[in-house]
Motif scaffolding. Structure first.
Motif, short mmCIF file in Angstrom:
data_model
loop_
_atom_site.label_atom_id
_atom_site.label_comp_id
_atom_site.label_asym_id
_atom_site.label_seq_id
_atom_site.Cartn_x
_atom_site.Cartn_y
_atom_site.Cartn_z
N SER A 147 62.01 11.11 42.12
CA SER A 147 60.98 11.74 42.81
C SER A 147 60.62 10.39 43.40
N HIS A 148 59.28 10.02 43.54
CA HIS A 148 58.90 8.71 44.44
C HIS A 148 57.78 8.26 43.87
N LEU A 149 57.65 6.97 44.29
CA LEU A 149 56.79 5.86 43.55
C LEU A 149 55.54 5.52 44.40
N GLY A 152 55.34 20.34 49.99
CA GLY A 152 56.75 19.79 50.38
C GLY A 152 57.18 18.71 49.26
N HIS A 153 58.34 18.70 48.89
CA HIS A 153 59.14 17.77 47.94
C HIS A 153 60.16 17.07 48.50
N ASP A 154 60.92 16.17 47.77
CA ASP A 154 62.02 15.37 48.32
C ASP A 154 63.18 16.42 47.89
N ALA A 175 61.04 16.77 38.92
CA ALA A 175 59.88 17.29 38.05
C ALA A 175 58.69 16.94 38.99
N HIS A 176 57.46 17.47 39.09
CA HIS A 176 56.39 17.09 39.65
C HIS A 176 55.29 17.92 39.25
N ILE A 177 54.04 17.18 39.24
CA ILE A 177 52.74 17.95 38.62
C ILE A 177 52.60 19.27 39.90
N LEU A 214 50.13 10.50 38.66
CA LEU A 214 51.13 11.17 38.23
C LEU A 214 52.08 11.60 39.38
N ASP A 215 51.66 11.72 40.52
CA ASP A 215 52.28 12.40 41.86
C ASP A 215 53.05 11.61 42.44
N GLY A 216 54.57 11.80 41.80
CA GLY A 216 55.74 11.05 41.99
C GLY A 216 56.24 10.33 40.90
N PRO A 217 55.41 9.43 40.25
CA PRO A 217 56.08 8.54 39.13
C PRO A 217 56.15 9.68 37.84
N ASP A 269 58.61 6.75 50.63
CA ASP A 269 57.79 7.29 51.43
C ASP A 269 57.87 8.73 51.71
N GLU A 270 57.71 9.54 50.44
CA GLU A 270 57.78 10.73 50.19
C GLU A 270 56.43 11.29 50.91
N GLU A 271 55.33 10.43 50.55
CA GLU A 271 54.02 10.79 51.01
C GLU A 271 53.81 10.44 52.54
N GLY A 272 54.76 10.21 53.35
CA GLY A 272 54.77 10.25 54.75
C GLY A 272 53.70 9.26 55.45
ZN ZN Z 1 54.65 13.79 45.44
#
Ligand code: ZN
Length: 410
Positions: free
Chosen positions: A80-82, A357-359, A187-189, A91-94, A124-127
């Motif tokens: 996912s993303h950091l 949206g997600h990777d 996985a994601h919240i 938690l969003d990413g980690p 940069d998933e969070e744009g």
């Molecule tokens: Zn995310």
């Protein structure tokens, strides 16, 4: 329970997530924008953990962290993303990165499990600088010119400068080796209330919705707010407001069960208290996973804009700025998540689309992809209060690792 030797270490998962929470801590969440000092520290943190999972670590020229396995057999890519949104949650990413790390730590050294989990943290998933730049670079969808043009939406710093500042300029960008992976799991919240309100533990993502974005511009006549009589006005702002109300009245009869729409920005020109707006603009977004529904709503949007402009004697222009193809999650991946939920989450799972949206939607363009959600307390996300029950985090990790095992065994 099957394969009890693949039990996760729940305390280790929670400790890892809390270690990441301490990097760029802000209130109860984090402030870790792309290429900030804490973001880079979080990438280094992951790169240092990957050898524990028998993975060779690399941070590539766009800030993706990739862990590569030398183990024979099938490879599953997971991550996912950091980075975070500004002043946002922990938690969003980690969550997805640490689950992938845990799966790799358990599966990769295990001789009786065929194949390996390879770990990715997409940049940069969070744009902050663009749309999914890290994962899109990995699938070969980002050019050097795209990087030249990218800049931080908050600070204006160019991506080239940021890459130089963090020491990644000139480093090669990693791209997917076609055929290497059996697929990608993330996985994601949930970032919504579907799981919590139904007391479920796992969401099995069926699709990631497409996002269609429009600019709607009304042109009327700018004039004096005191001397221009009501019957003589061509008020672009009023025409725009009429359209917002008409959308809310008429979309429900034509939309799907999970369609959402949002007017995210309205601009009146010149935007002064004593001037009738001569021009008004709105940015409007529709999300759904069914292109036919979007097509129907787009036609309705154009009809309603025409009606609103006729009433206000203004001209209207509807421009589509972004067309988002929805991404379907692979059926075998959905079945594996469901089977793992039956074993480790008492079957408390539900199939659902992702409204965010997600990777995984980017990876899905080149390989089978799947996603699972864990509950978000109060549905809150993109805020430092974002949280998930520790027990749900641990359950999700166990379901994730079991899903990896099932997929690699197929
Ligand atoms: Zn995310």
């Amino acid at each position: 329970m099957t394969n009890s030797h693949l039990q996760i270490d729940g305390a280790r998962v929670l400790a890892d997530l809390n270690a990441l929470r301490a990097i760029g801590a802000y209130q109860t969440g984090v402030h870790r924008p792309t290429f900030s000092e804490p973001h880079m520290r979080s990438l280094e943190w992951l790169a240092q953990r990957l050898p524990e999972a028998a993975l060779a670590a690399e941070i590539d020229g766009i800030g993706n962290v990739l862990g590569t396995s030398a183990k024979s057999g099938p490879k599953l890519l997971a991550g996912s993303h950091l980075e975070s949104q500004n002043f946002a949650g922990w938690l969003d990413g980690p969550l997805g990165v640490v689950y992938a790390l845990e799966a790799a730590r358990i599966i990769n050294p295990d001789r009786s499990t065929k194949g390996a989990v390879e770990v990715a943290a997409w940049c940069d998933e969070e744009g902050h600088f663009g749309h999914f730049l890290g994962s899109r670079s990995y699938v070969g969808d980002v050019t050097e010119a795209d990087i030249d043009a990218a800049h931080d939406r908050s600070s204006g710093r160019t991506m080239r400068q940021a890459l130089r500042d963090v020491g990644l300029a000139g480093r090669a960008r990693a791209t997917a080796e076609r055929g290497r992976h059996i697929g990608y799991l993330e996985a994601h919240i949930e970032q919504g209330l579907t799981l919590e309100s139904a007391r479920l533990r796992i969401g099995i993502v069926t699709s990631i919705v497409g996002i269609w974005q429009y600019r709607i511009t009304f042109t009327g006549e700018q004039n004096h707010a005191g001397t221009t009589r009501m019957k003589d006005r061509r008020d672009a702002g009023l025409a725009l407001a009429r359209l917002c109300v008409a959308i809310d009245d008429r979309f429900p009869a034509s939309c799907g069960a999970r369609t959402v729409w949002t007017t995210g920005r309205i601009t009146l020109d010149p935007g002064a208290p004593s001037i009738i707006p001569g021009r008004a603009e709105m940015l409007f977004q529709i999300r759904d996973d069914n292109p036919e529904i979007i097509e129907r709503l787009e036609k309705l949007l154009r009809d309603l804009a025409a009606e609103a402009s006729a009433m206000g004697r203004c001209s209207a222009e509807v421009t589509r700025l972004r067309t988002g193809a929805p991404a379907l999650m692979n059926a075998r991946f959905q079945q594996a998540i469901e089977a793992a939920s039956t074993s480790f989450a008492s079957g408390k799972s539900v199939r659902m689309p992702s409204g965010a949206g997600h990777d995984a939607q980017v990876l899905a363009t080149i390989m089978p992809a799947g996603m699972l959600f864990v509950p978000s307390i109060g549905g809150i996300s993109h805020h430092w209060n974002e949280n998930t029950d520790d027990a749900d985090i641990v359950t999700g990790a166990q379901v994730f690792v079991e899903t990896c095992r099932l997929l690699l065994a197929q």
